[in-house]
Design an enzyme around this catalytic site. Structure first.
Site, PDB file in Angstrom:
ATOM      1  N   ASN A  37      13.871  -7.285  -8.100  1.00 12.88           N
ATOM      2  CA  ASN A  37      13.122  -8.290  -7.361  1.00 12.88           C
ATOM      3  C   ASN A  37      12.769  -9.507  -8.227  1.00 12.88           C
ATOM      4  O   ASN A  37      12.128  -9.378  -9.265  1.00 12.88           O
ATOM      5  CB  ASN A  37      11.824  -7.677  -6.799  1.00 12.88           C
ATOM      6  CG  ASN A  37      11.288  -8.484  -5.632  1.00 12.88           C
ATOM      7  OD1 ASN A  37      11.850  -9.510  -5.265  1.00 12.88           O
ATOM      8  ND2 ASN A  37      10.205  -7.996  -5.044  1.00 12.88           N
ATOM      9  N   HIS A 122       1.602   3.089   3.502  1.00 13.39           N
ATOM     10  CA  HIS A 122       0.842   2.030   2.833  1.00 13.39           C
ATOM     11  C   HIS A 122      -0.201   1.431   3.754  1.00 13.39           C
ATOM     12  O   HIS A 122       0.067   0.482   4.479  1.00 13.39           O
ATOM     13  CB  HIS A 122       1.793   0.940   2.355  1.00 13.39           C
ATOM     14  CG  HIS A 122       2.758   1.419   1.331  1.00 13.39           C
ATOM     15  ND1 HIS A 122       3.815   2.242   1.678  1.00 13.39           N
ATOM     16  CD2 HIS A 122       2.806   1.260  -0.006  1.00 13.39           C
ATOM     17  CE1 HIS A 122       4.479   2.543   0.568  1.00 13.39           C
ATOM     18  NE2 HIS A 122       3.892   1.971  -0.463  1.00 13.39           N
ATOM     19  N   ARG A 147      -1.212   5.548   0.722  1.00  9.69           N
ATOM     20  CA  ARG A 147      -1.726   4.666  -0.321  1.00  9.69           C
ATOM     21  C   ARG A 147      -2.704   3.701   0.317  1.00  9.69           C
ATOM     22  O   ARG A 147      -2.427   3.169   1.403  1.00  9.69           O
ATOM     23  CB  ARG A 147      -0.579   3.895  -0.993  1.00  9.69           C
ATOM     24  CG  ARG A 147      -1.013   3.079  -2.192  1.00  9.69           C
ATOM     25  CD  ARG A 147       0.105   2.240  -2.766  1.00  9.69           C
ATOM     26  NE  ARG A 147       0.278   0.982  -2.028  1.00  9.69           N
ATOM     27  CZ  ARG A 147       1.066   0.003  -2.461  1.00  9.69           C
ATOM     28  NH1 ARG A 147       1.765   0.149  -3.574  1.00  9.69           N
ATOM     29  NH2 ARG A 147       1.166  -1.131  -1.762  1.00  9.69           N
ATOM     30  N   TYR A 159      -3.249  -7.597  -4.751  1.00 13.52           N
ATOM     31  CA  TYR A 159      -1.980  -6.885  -4.615  1.00 13.52           C
ATOM     32  C   TYR A 159      -2.064  -5.880  -3.471  1.00 13.52           C
ATOM     33  O   TYR A 159      -3.049  -5.171  -3.313  1.00 13.52           O
ATOM     34  CB  TYR A 159      -1.603  -6.124  -5.909  1.00 13.52           C
ATOM     35  CG  TYR A 159      -0.515  -5.161  -5.539  1.00 13.52           C
ATOM     36  CD1 TYR A 159      -0.804  -3.832  -5.269  1.00 13.52           C
ATOM     37  CD2 TYR A 159       0.764  -5.632  -5.278  1.00 13.52           C
ATOM     38  CE1 TYR A 159       0.173  -2.976  -4.802  1.00 13.52           C
ATOM     39  CE2 TYR A 159       1.744  -4.783  -4.805  1.00 13.52           C
ATOM     40  CZ  TYR A 159       1.448  -3.458  -4.554  1.00 13.52           C
ATOM     41  OH  TYR A 159       2.410  -2.632  -4.057  1.00 13.52           O
ATOM     42  N   ASP A 210      -2.837   1.874  -5.992  1.00 12.63           N
ATOM     43  CA  ASP A 210      -2.017   1.175  -6.982  1.00 12.63           C
ATOM     44  C   ASP A 210      -2.856   0.106  -7.675  1.00 12.63           C
ATOM     45  O   ASP A 210      -3.256  -0.877  -7.054  1.00 12.63           O
ATOM     46  CB  ASP A 210      -0.813   0.520  -6.277  1.00 12.63           C
ATOM     47  CG  ASP A 210       0.254   0.074  -7.264  1.00 12.63           C
ATOM     48  OD1 ASP A 210       1.385  -0.194  -6.822  1.00 12.63           O
ATOM     49  OD2 ASP A 210      -0.038   0.007  -8.481  1.00 12.63           O
ATOM     50  N   HIS A 212      -1.820  -1.578 -10.212  1.00 10.52           N
ATOM     51  CA  HIS A 212      -0.800  -2.614 -10.452  1.00 10.52           C
ATOM     52  C   HIS A 212      -0.964  -3.314 -11.794  1.00 10.52           C
ATOM     53  O   HIS A 212      -0.952  -4.551 -11.880  1.00 10.52           O
ATOM     54  CB  HIS A 212      -0.823  -3.635  -9.304  1.00 10.52           C
ATOM     55  CG  HIS A 212       0.554  -4.073  -8.913  1.00 10.52           C
ATOM     56  ND1 HIS A 212       1.123  -5.238  -9.355  1.00 10.52           N
ATOM     57  CD2 HIS A 212       1.473  -3.486  -8.125  1.00 10.52           C
ATOM     58  CE1 HIS A 212       2.340  -5.366  -8.838  1.00 10.52           C
ATOM     59  NE2 HIS A 212       2.579  -4.316  -8.093  1.00 10.52           N
ATOM     60  N   GLU A 236      -2.293   4.548  -9.752  1.00 13.51           N
ATOM     61  CA  GLU A 236      -0.973   4.096 -10.200  1.00 13.51           C
ATOM     62  C   GLU A 236      -1.061   2.869 -11.091  1.00 13.51           C
ATOM     63  O   GLU A 236      -1.845   1.956 -10.832  1.00 13.51           O
ATOM     64  CB  GLU A 236      -0.131   3.761  -8.973  1.00 13.51           C
ATOM     65  CG  GLU A 236       1.246   3.232  -9.257  1.00 13.51           C
ATOM     66  CD  GLU A 236       1.998   2.921  -7.985  1.00 13.51           C
ATOM     67  OE1 GLU A 236       1.704   3.540  -6.952  1.00 13.51           O
ATOM     68  OE2 GLU A 236       2.861   2.040  -8.026  1.00 13.51           O
ATOM     69  N   GLU A 262       7.298   2.617 -12.385  1.00  9.38           N
ATOM     70  CA  GLU A 262       8.230   1.908 -11.489  1.00  9.38           C
ATOM     71  C   GLU A 262       8.942   0.767 -12.206  1.00  9.38           C
ATOM     72  O   GLU A 262      10.041   0.392 -11.803  1.00  9.38           O
ATOM     73  CB  GLU A 262       7.511   1.385 -10.257  1.00  9.38           C
ATOM     74  CG  GLU A 262       6.513   0.289 -10.499  1.00  9.38           C
ATOM     75  CD  GLU A 262       5.844  -0.157  -9.215  1.00  9.38           C
ATOM     76  OE1 GLU A 262       5.321   0.697  -8.481  1.00  9.38           O
ATOM     77  OE2 GLU A 262       5.851  -1.370  -8.946  1.00  9.38           O
ATOM     78  N   ARG A 283       7.180   7.474 -12.101  1.00 14.00           N
ATOM     79  CA  ARG A 283       7.610   6.720 -10.923  1.00 14.00           C
ATOM     80  C   ARG A 283       8.947   6.016 -11.109  1.00 14.00           C
ATOM     81  O   ARG A 283       9.317   5.168 -10.311  1.00 14.00           O
ATOM     82  CB  ARG A 283       6.534   5.697 -10.552  1.00 14.00           C
ATOM     83  CG  ARG A 283       5.359   6.369  -9.920  1.00 14.00           C
ATOM     84  CD  ARG A 283       4.322   5.491  -9.270  1.00 14.00           C
ATOM     85  NE  ARG A 283       4.731   4.280  -8.618  1.00 14.00           N
ATOM     86  CZ  ARG A 283       5.224   4.178  -7.389  1.00 14.00           C
ATOM     87  NH1 ARG A 283       5.450   5.275  -6.686  1.00 14.00           N
ATOM     88  NH2 ARG A 283       5.515   3.009  -6.866  1.00 14.00           N
ATOM     89  N   HIS A 312       9.150   5.198  -7.090  1.00 13.56           N
ATOM     90  CA  HIS A 312       8.927   3.920  -6.425  1.00 13.56           C
ATOM     91  C   HIS A 312       9.866   3.826  -5.227  1.00 13.56           C
ATOM     92  O   HIS A 312      11.010   4.311  -5.271  1.00 13.56           O
ATOM     93  CB  HIS A 312       9.246   2.833  -7.436  1.00 13.56           C
ATOM     94  CG  HIS A 312       8.935   1.440  -7.044  1.00 13.56           C
ATOM     95  ND1 HIS A 312       9.587   0.376  -7.621  1.00 13.56           N
ATOM     96  CD2 HIS A 312       8.050   0.913  -6.173  1.00 13.56           C
ATOM     97  CE1 HIS A 312       9.113  -0.754  -7.130  1.00 13.56           C
ATOM     98  NE2 HIS A 312       8.169  -0.455  -6.255  1.00 13.56           N
ATOM     99  N   ASP A 316      11.652  -3.763  -1.737  1.00 13.57           N
ATOM    100  CA  ASP A 316      12.658  -4.454  -2.529  1.00 13.57           C
ATOM    101  C   ASP A 316      13.613  -3.502  -3.234  1.00 13.57           C
ATOM    102  O   ASP A 316      14.411  -3.939  -4.079  1.00 13.57           O
ATOM    103  CB  ASP A 316      12.002  -5.402  -3.539  1.00 13.57           C
ATOM    104  CG  ASP A 316      10.872  -4.745  -4.320  1.00 13.57           C
ATOM    105  OD1 ASP A 316       9.757  -4.660  -3.774  1.00 13.57           O
ATOM    106  OD2 ASP A 316      11.111  -4.314  -5.460  1.00 13.57           O
ATOM    107  N   GLU A 339       7.634   7.321  -2.576  1.00 14.38           N
ATOM    108  CA  GLU A 339       7.084   6.153  -1.875  1.00 14.38           C
ATOM    109  C   GLU A 339       8.051   5.749  -0.773  1.00 14.38           C
ATOM    110  O   GLU A 339       9.269   5.779  -0.958  1.00 14.38           O
ATOM    111  CB  GLU A 339       6.888   4.993  -2.848  1.00 14.38           C
ATOM    112  CG  GLU A 339       6.339   3.735  -2.178  1.00 14.38           C
ATOM    113  CD  GLU A 339       6.003   2.640  -3.159  1.00 14.38           C
ATOM    114  OE1 GLU A 339       6.316   2.770  -4.346  1.00 14.38           O
ATOM    115  OE2 GLU A 339       5.396   1.638  -2.733  1.00 14.38           O
ATOM    116  N   TRP A 402       0.273  -9.376 -12.919  1.00 10.53           N
ATOM    117  CA  TRP A 402       0.222  -9.428 -11.444  1.00 10.53           C
ATOM    118  C   TRP A 402       0.309  -8.042 -10.865  1.00 10.53           C
ATOM    119  O   TRP A 402       1.052  -7.205 -11.342  1.00 10.53           O
ATOM    120  CB  TRP A 402       1.382 -10.262 -10.896  1.00 10.53           C
ATOM    121  CG  TRP A 402       1.417 -10.166  -9.396  1.00 10.53           C
ATOM    122  CD1 TRP A 402       0.530 -10.731  -8.507  1.00 10.53           C
ATOM    123  CD2 TRP A 402       2.340  -9.391  -8.606  1.00 10.53           C
ATOM    124  NE1 TRP A 402       0.844 -10.385  -7.237  1.00 10.53           N
ATOM    125  CE2 TRP A 402       1.949  -9.570  -7.251  1.00 10.53           C
ATOM    126  CE3 TRP A 402       3.433  -8.585  -8.889  1.00 10.53           C
ATOM    127  CZ2 TRP A 402       2.638  -8.961  -6.180  1.00 10.53           C
ATOM    128  CZ3 TRP A 402       4.130  -7.976  -7.839  1.00 10.53           C
ATOM    129  CH2 TRP A 402       3.718  -8.190  -6.515  1.00 10.53           C
TER     130      TRP A 402
END
Ligand code: CS2
Ligand code: MG
Length: 402
Positions: A37, A122, A147, A159, A210, A212, A236, A262, A283, A312, A316, A339, A402
């Protein structure tokens, strides 16, 4: 069984995907996901310009030899672009191997270890009320694991919270959009979200979250400790994991299980995390960690240390990756969770596949190979569209994960 053609297909049915399609002299074909991605064209070029010329004429049955040829032969080993390109070749060769054997790939990986692959959905919303409604929707859809991502008061975005509730595509502009983050606001708000979710849905629903990559280890320890009463299945990416030692600090402070990996591209990214039992779920994925061949090695190492898989599976990662993941998920002894961010109807049309969702499980296709293909004519109707992942800044402008 020689490779006679290798095509790199870039398509954008709502979001960009890169797919490698191999063809053998006896007419067998295999596909591999090569999507990274925000860096899709880097992988497409790595394949087209540096890998495909070496594949023509190679014996398609030699999966292990081809993997090492591409890994050691590059000299410049590892990294997300290289390992995603290798993954695509490896996945396509396993697809061909299954078709040549007349079996679904999971049979070549040791056969079934479970009846279905437990997946998680999600639930996300700006408000806690919205989150509760979304969790209820996923429970009604039959999910056994959900999640939870909630907006943070005082932050315009965060996020995992998106307008579209079934699909989540963060790569939303050619030049990265900039988001603002506040760890203090997030740490003050998140425990209360899970207190309300757990209170509403009781003790048996698997809840995940998550982080992130956004906390320091001690902040992650604080978050994990605050979430302990709500018994999450995992927290996560609590902290950036380039420094694998960091997880020791989190482990000292909390029993909330940890899932990471991931963005890992190989076993060396997680060897310490696994052998020191610093994580509970790994992951890593077929598409980004070197394909079925290498991901199986990671899962086998993990099994020795009671670490389970938790691959993961965001939007994407294409249906080609999901198809391959499910063959591993259903076969390995230490499966944890998969996931499952659904793809749009546009994407599913470009990638016809045989896996299906039922009662909280995904079930791999039973046909020979991986049970997925790419409709090249349809794919050609969706030209590549530049799209980058966002960047994050703290309220004072400092660039943050991010
Ligand atoms: C996320 C992903 O699904 C997840 O766990 O971390 O949505 C991630 O943000 C994207 O895959 C990045 O492309
Ligand atoms: Mg994640």
């Amino acid at each position: 069984m020689k490779i006679v053609d290798a095509r790199v297909i870039v398509t954008c049915p709502g979001r960009n995907f890169v797919t490698l399609k191999l063809v053998t002299d006896d007419g067998l074909t295999g596909v591999g996901d090569a999507t990274l991605n925000g860096r899709e064209l880097a992988v497409a070029s790595y394949l087209r310009d540096h890998v495909v010329p070496t594949l023509i004429g190679r014996d398609a049955s030699r999966i292990e030899d081809t993997w090492n040829y591409l890994y050691k032969g590059a000299y410049w080993r590892r990294g997300p672009v290289t390992m995603t390109a290798i993954a695509a070749v490896d996945t396509a060769l396993w697809d061909i191997k299954g078709k040549a054997a007349g079996m679904p790939v999971y049979q070549l990986l040791g056969g079934r270890s479970r009846e279905g692959v437990t997946v998680y959905g999600h639930a996300n919303a700006e408000t806690v009320e919205g989150v509760l409604a979304e969790v209820a929707r996923y429970v009604d859809l039959g999910y056994k694991a959900v999640r939870v991502q909630a907006g943070v008061p005082g932050l315009a975005t965060t996020y995992g919270v998106s307008g579209d509730k079934m699909f989540y595509e963060p790569a939303d502009a050619a030049v990265p959009t900039e988001a603002v983050w506040s760890t203090e606001r997030y740490l003050a708000h998140t425990p209360g979200v899970f207190a309300q979710v757990r209170d509403e849905f009781g003790p048996n629903l698997k809840l995940l979250h998550d982080v992130h990559h956004r906390l320091t280890p001690i902040e992650a320890g604080r978050l994990g400790k605050s979430l302990e009463p709500h018994a999450l299945t995992w927290m996560e990416d609590p902290t950036p994991a380039e420094l694998q030692d960091s997880l020791r600090l989190i482990r000292q402070h909390t029993t909330t299980p940890i899932a990471i990996g991931e963005i890992f591209s190989g076993i060396w990214d997680c060897q310490q995390l696994i052998t020191e039992q610093l994580i509970d779920y790994i992951r890593a994925t077929v598409v980004h960690a070197g394909g079925i061949t290498h991901l199986r090695r990671i899962f086998d190492l993990a099994a020795l240390y009671q670490v389970r898989s938790g691959s993961h599976g965001a939007t994407d990662l294409s249906p080609v990756c999901m198809s391959a993941a499910l063959h591993l998920d259903v076969a390995i002894p230490n499966f944890g969770l998969q996931e499952y961010m659904r793809h749009t109807a546009e994407t599913d049309a470009v990638f016809p596949h045989g896996y299906h969702f039922a009662d909280g499980y995904l079930h791999p296709a039973e046909e020979p190979g991986l049970g997925v293909d790419i409709d090249e004519d349809l794919a050609a109707q969706y030209p590549y569209r530049p799209a980058a992942l966002p960047v994050n800044r703290l309220e004072d402008g400092t660039l943050h994960s991010w």
